[in-house]
Design a protein around this motif. Structure first.
Motif, PDB file in Angstrom:
ATOM      1  N   UNK A 645       0.829  -1.205   0.000  1.00 51.69           N
ATOM      2  CA  UNK A 645       0.000   0.000   0.000  1.00 51.69           C
ATOM      3  C   UNK A 645       0.870   1.264   0.000  1.00 51.69           C
ATOM      4  N   UNK A 646       1.911   1.282   0.842  1.00 54.07           N
ATOM      5  CA  UNK A 646       2.786   2.455   0.887  1.00 54.07           C
ATOM      6  C   UNK A 646       3.511   2.654  -0.443  1.00 54.07           C
ATOM      7  N   UNK A 647       3.954   1.561  -1.065  1.00 54.29           N
ATOM      8  CA  UNK A 647       4.659   1.670  -2.345  1.00 54.29           C
ATOM      9  C   UNK A 647       3.721   2.195  -3.429  1.00 54.29           C
ATOM     10  N   UNK A 648       2.475   1.729  -3.416  1.00 53.79           N
ATOM     11  CA  UNK A 648       1.513   2.190  -4.418  1.00 53.79           C
ATOM     12  C   UNK A 648       1.199   3.669  -4.225  1.00 53.79           C
ATOM     13  N   UNK A 649       1.030   4.092  -2.960  1.00 52.51           N
ATOM     14  CA  UNK A 649       0.765   5.509  -2.714  1.00 52.51           C
ATOM     15  C   UNK A 649       1.942   6.377  -3.111  1.00 52.51           C
ATOM     16  N   UNK A 695       8.898  -4.013  -6.521  1.00 50.01           N
ATOM     17  CA  UNK A 695       7.776  -4.885  -6.852  1.00 50.01           C
ATOM     18  C   UNK A 695       8.224  -6.330  -7.023  1.00 50.01           C
ATOM     19  N   UNK A 696       9.423  -6.519  -7.576  1.00 47.95           N
ATOM     20  CA  UNK A 696       9.936  -7.879  -7.758  1.00 47.95           C
ATOM     21  C   UNK A 696      10.166  -8.545  -6.400  1.00 47.95           C
ATOM     22  N   UNK A 697      10.697  -7.791  -5.426  1.00 49.41           N
ATOM     23  CA  UNK A 697      10.918  -8.357  -4.090  1.00 49.41           C
ATOM     24  C   UNK A 697       9.585  -8.709  -3.426  1.00 49.41           C
ATOM     25  N   UNK A 740      -0.610  -9.810  -9.627  1.00 48.11           N
ATOM     26  CA  UNK A 740      -0.800  -8.363  -9.736  1.00 48.11           C
ATOM     27  C   UNK A 740       0.501  -7.619  -9.479  1.00 48.11           C
ATOM     28  N   UNK A 741       1.293  -8.104  -8.548  1.00 47.27           N
ATOM     29  CA  UNK A 741       2.582  -7.461  -8.297  1.00 47.27           C
ATOM     30  C   UNK A 741       3.505  -7.614  -9.488  1.00 47.27           C
ATOM     31  N   UNK A 742       3.461  -8.767 -10.146  1.00 49.46           N
ATOM     32  CA  UNK A 742       4.289  -8.953 -11.332  1.00 49.46           C
ATOM     33  C   UNK A 742       3.907  -8.011 -12.452  1.00 49.46           C
ATOM     34  N   UNK A 743       2.622  -7.606 -12.535  1.00 44.82           N
ATOM     35  CA  UNK A 743       2.165  -6.697 -13.576  1.00 44.82           C
ATOM     36  C   UNK A 743       2.232  -5.229 -13.130  1.00 44.82           C
ATOM     37  N   UNK A 744       2.735  -4.965 -11.922  1.00 47.64           N
ATOM     38  CA  UNK A 744       2.862  -3.585 -11.465  1.00 47.64           C
ATOM     39  C   UNK A 744       1.547  -2.958 -11.040  1.00 47.64           C
ATOM     40  N   UNK A 745       0.528  -3.760 -10.728  1.00 48.81           N
ATOM     41  CA  UNK A 745      -0.785  -3.250 -10.321  1.00 48.81           C
ATOM     42  C   UNK A 745      -0.868  -3.275  -8.786  1.00 48.81           C
ATOM     43  N   UNK A 746      -0.340  -2.216  -8.163  1.00 49.01           N
ATOM     44  CA  UNK A 746      -0.289  -2.177  -6.701  1.00 49.01           C
ATOM     45  C   UNK A 746      -1.658  -2.118  -6.064  1.00 49.01           C
TER      46      UNK A 746
END
Length: 853
Positions: A645-649, A695-697, A740-746
């Motif tokens: 959530x923090x990374x997406x924000x 995102x990869x981690x 979703x993380x692999x596609x960058x959709x946080x």
């Protein structure tokens, strides 16, 4: 060549200068007393003008004052008609008198021989003049002697001059006057219409906001309901200055409210008068200017009822001897304080000479503005000399307005510490006897002598015998009450030493740490002080538990089988409770922190050492290990969701800042655009490569978490426990979150992670139910089953971290997200309070929000 009949030219010039100076001195001496009244009148006129007093006077007073000054000036000029010049003879006599010249040598220089005198007489006169001229070598003139100090011994002329200089400096200010103010007409007081501001401020403890009576929304209100003790304030700015405020209660005469001292802000038209009064009964407040009514407000006063307190249970004794009181407190706005009143029950017979007053026991208050009126207080009074005595107990409560309430009176015996050693028990009994009545000193001495009569048969430890002999010797020599109190304290220490050595020190340190933390929470201490006190409490708790366990190992009789429905307390439970208390205190939830601290004290008071159960250690260990694994998976999933959530924000915020920067840099060349991008990254943003790596981690961690969940499900199958549907749904949601993380959709990943966390909670609940059923089947569903059900939860009734998470349906303890949100709100309020431009009304409201009650 000089004339033979006249003195020398040099002497004549000196004499002429001296006569001129002396003549001027005589003129000043005669004229200054006549001119001084004129100057005084002029100075007074300038003082009044420069201070701006003429501007504040009505026209009739201004004209009368100006005429008075004019008449005073004319009267001061009249004595000048008596001023006259001094004659030559007067000047010569003044010179001769000041220089102490005999035979009038100055006058002789200007005298002449009468006409017709013979040559001998003329020669004789010239010889006389020459001789007199020789005596006029150095002539000085006198200083003027006006006689003003004799006429003005108090020096009032200096005060007039000083006032004039102060007025001159004041005249350069914004409120200063001028010399022409006495001859001009000025605006009257009532040129500006009155501005009326009225409001009611309820008492602070009610938590109610002020009511603005003159606000647009309240102008049509028929009646205002306010708490008793509210303060009404009416401020009138401008107007005639003759406004009055009256309060009329039903069936009573009107009461006039006097205004406070008026305040000014520049001119008279801006002056303000404020009326203030306290409302205790229904009535009407009316503001009038003469016969004209400027405002009228009706009030319905809500009475402040006295507080009530009553027992909700009988006073009880905890395992360690502490007295536990359960009670209910009711008050309109919450009580301010409560305490237990303790008095001796045996009041008959001769008056006892007690060495100590009754013990004090302040009571814990229920949470303010809560529907739950019940509260519980536990206080260890076993050290007090009255412990074990029969007393009358009554509860007292006081509200914020000073009203008090009393409960029914109960006669009880104060809990006392249980001493297993007969010798220690005998010392404590004599200690209480001496403390309750000093007249019983001989009886106590007799019993001490009996105890120490044959020490080889009754006392095994020589140190104990020496302690008893010390008590006996000091008691014999004690005469004053202070000396007897010292003996009473010594008897307590000796009894503790006989009973259990140094465990009392650990208990005392733990109690002091708990009291210090409670006081800090009540007075709203800083986070740094709370953190320091929590560290002291943890250290005292560890020492107490360590010594308690050592004592139990030495004395196996302390270990008991746990009764049915009892709760098992482990050290990690205590550590988790301490962590929650610290988090609640730092986040501003001081009431919940105090409540949790009280529950911790009650558990420590009833702490017992339990014997380990037989035949269940292996299975319980395996189940506990599985529950630990599930708790770890849920903790990691929660942390991963927070991080996602923090990374997406952060990514969204950086995109928005980049969009705004691009709009601001339209029309600039490519080099400036490149510099702006570098500046954006230099301010703490993340590059696309860094986002991709993060995102990869997270994707790898989410995949690892799904694998750990599958291993846990396999282990449960091996134990004969069928994983519920929740675990299957959680695994599916974890897989979706990984994709979703692999596609960058946080945003989508956060939603799937939340769904996985909720499914894990349902699966954990189902798993615990299966474990409990399995344990009840093995134990026949009897006492051991009830014990296991109690052991599955911590002392607050919540699932243990080792046996599963809390599903949100037990105790409302804020989680990490709620705590963080509370901290952000507190920081926002503090920043708003620090803004110097914020209105005072808003600051008062924010301070009430921050107030801890």
């Amino acid at each position: 060549m000089a004339d033979a009949n006249t003195p020398g030219t040099g002497l004549t010039a000196r004499l002429a200068r001296t006569r001129f100076m002396t003549g001027a001195m005589i003129v000043v001496e005669r004229g200054w007393p006549l001119v001084l009244p004129v100057l005084v009148v002029a100075a007074l006129f300038l003082t009044v003008s420069w201070f701006g007093l003429f501007r504040l006077m009505p026209d009739w007073l201004r004209i009368a004052t100006a005429v008075a000054f004019a008449l005073g000036g004319l009267a001061a000029l009249y004595p000048l008609r008596y001023l006259r010049r001094p004659a030559t003879a007067e000047i010569d006599r003044r010179i001769e008198r000041y220089n102490r010249l005999e035979h009038t040598p100055v006058t002789a220089q200007s005298d002449r021989v009468a006409s017709g005198a013979d040559p001998f007489a003329a020669a004789l006169w010239r010889e006389h003049q020459q001789r007199m001229a020789k005596r006029l070598g150095e002539l000085d003139s006198d200083l003027p002697r006006t006689g003003v100090p004799e006429r003005d011994p108090w020096g009032l002329r200096a005060a007039v001059a000083l006032s004039m200089m102060v007025a001159l400096a004041y005249s350069f200010g914004p409120h200063g006057g001028s010399m022409t103010d006495a001859f001009r007409q000025h605006m009257g007081f009532d040129a500006v219409p009155a501005r009326i501001d009225a409001w009611v401020t309820p008492p602070r403890y009610t938590g109610r906001a002020p009511i603005f009576l003159t606000a647009d929304g309240n102008r049509d209100a028929d009646i205002f309901s306010v708490p008793e003790g509210s303060e009404i304030a009416v401020r009138v700015t401008g107007g005639s200055g003759e406004e009055t405020l009256q309060f009329t209660a039903p069936d009573r005469e009107p009461v006039t409210i006097d205004p406070a001292e008026p305040t000014t802000a520049g001119t008279a038209s801006a002056r303000a008068r404020q009326f203030t009064s306290t409302l205790h009964a229904d009535g009407a407040a009316s503001l009038k200017d003469g016969e004209a009514e400027l405002g009228n407000w009706l009030f319905s006063v809500i009475p402040d009822n006295p507080p009530e307190i009553r027992f909700s249970g009988e006073p009880a004794r905890a395992v360690n001897g502490a007295m536990e009181l359960t009670y209910e407190i009711e008050d309109d706005y919450g009580a301010a304080s409560a305490k237990a009143l303790i008095e001796r029950a045996d009041k008959a017979g001769r008056k006892a000479r007690a060495l100590y007053d009754a013990p004090e026991m302040p009571l814990t208050l229920p949470r303010a503005r809560s529907d739950n009126k019940r509260a519980k207080t536990s206080r260890d009074l076993t050290e007090h000399p009255w412990a074990g005595a029969e007393v009358d107990l009554q509860l007292n409560v006081t509200d914020h307005s000073g009203q008090q309430g009393l409960s029914e009176k109960k006669t009880i015996r104060l809990p006392e510490r249980t001493f297993a050693n007969p010798l220690a028990r005998a010392v404590i009994e004599q200690r209480r006897t001496l403390a309750m009545d000093a007249h019983d000193k001989p009886r106590v001495l007799d019993l001490l002598e009996a105890i120490t009569l044959r020490p080889e048969d009754t006392i095994d430890n020589a140190a104990h015998y020496l302690g008893l002999m010390s008590i006996r010797s000091r008691l014999k020599m004690a005469e004053e009450d202070d000396e007897l109190r010292d003996v009473v304290d010594l008897m307590w220490g000796v009894a503790l030493g006989i009973e259990n050595g140094s465990l009392s020190d650990a208990e005392r340190r733990l109690r002091q740490a708990q009291e210090a933390l409670r006081d800090a929470l009540e007075r709203g201490a800083s986070d740094e002080e709370i953190e320091q006190l929590m560290a002291e409490l943890r250290e005292a708790m560890d020492q107490f538990l360590r010594e308690f366990a050592e004592r139990a190992m030495k004395n196996p009789q302390m270990s008991q089988q746990m009764p049915q429905n009892s709760q098992e307390l482990r050290q990690n439970d205590l550590q988790r409770m301490l962590d929650q208390i610290e988090e609640l205190a730092k986040s501003g939830a001081r009431d919940k922190a105090q409540e949790l601290l009280s529950q911790l004290e009650q558990m420590m008071n009833n702490l017992q050492m339990a014997q380990p159960q037989q035949g269940q250690d292996g299975q319980q260990s395996e189940m506990r290990e599985r529950m630990d694994e599930l708790g770890e998976i849920m903790r990691r999933q929660q942390e991963m969701m927070n991080e996602t959530f923090q990374l997406d924000q952060m990514q969204r915020g950086q995109r928005q800042r980049g969009k705004n920067r691009g709009e601001q840099q339209q029309g600039r060349d490519g080099q400036n655009g490149q510099q702006g991008e570098q500046g954006e990254q230099g301010q703490g943003g993340m590059s696309p490569e860094e986002f991709a790596e993060a995102l990869r981690r997270l994707q790898e961690g989410q995949g690892q978490l799904g694998g750990d969940l599958q291993e846990l499900m396999d282990a449960l199958n091996g134990m004969g426990i069928q994983p519920g549907e929740g675990f299957g749904e959680a695994g599916e949601a974890m897989g979706e979150a990984e994709g979703a993380l692999g596609q960058g959709q946080g945003d989508r990943a956060v939603g799937e992670q939340g769904r996985a966390l909720e499914a894990l909670r349902r699966g954990a609940q189902d798993m615990m139910q299966q474990m409990q059923q399995a344990m009840q089947g093995e134990n026949g569903g009897g006492e051991e089953g009830g014990r296991q059900r109690g052991a599955d939860r911590d002392p607050l009734g919540r699932p243990r971290a080792t046996t599963g998470p809390d599903f949100g349906d037990t105790v409302e303890v804020p989680d990490e997200i709620d705590v963080q949100r509370a901290r952000e709100i507190l920081e926002a309020i503090r920043r708003r309070l620090g803004n110097a431009l914020s209105p005072q009304l808003e600051k008062d409201y924010l301070e009430r929000l921050l107030e801890i009650k």
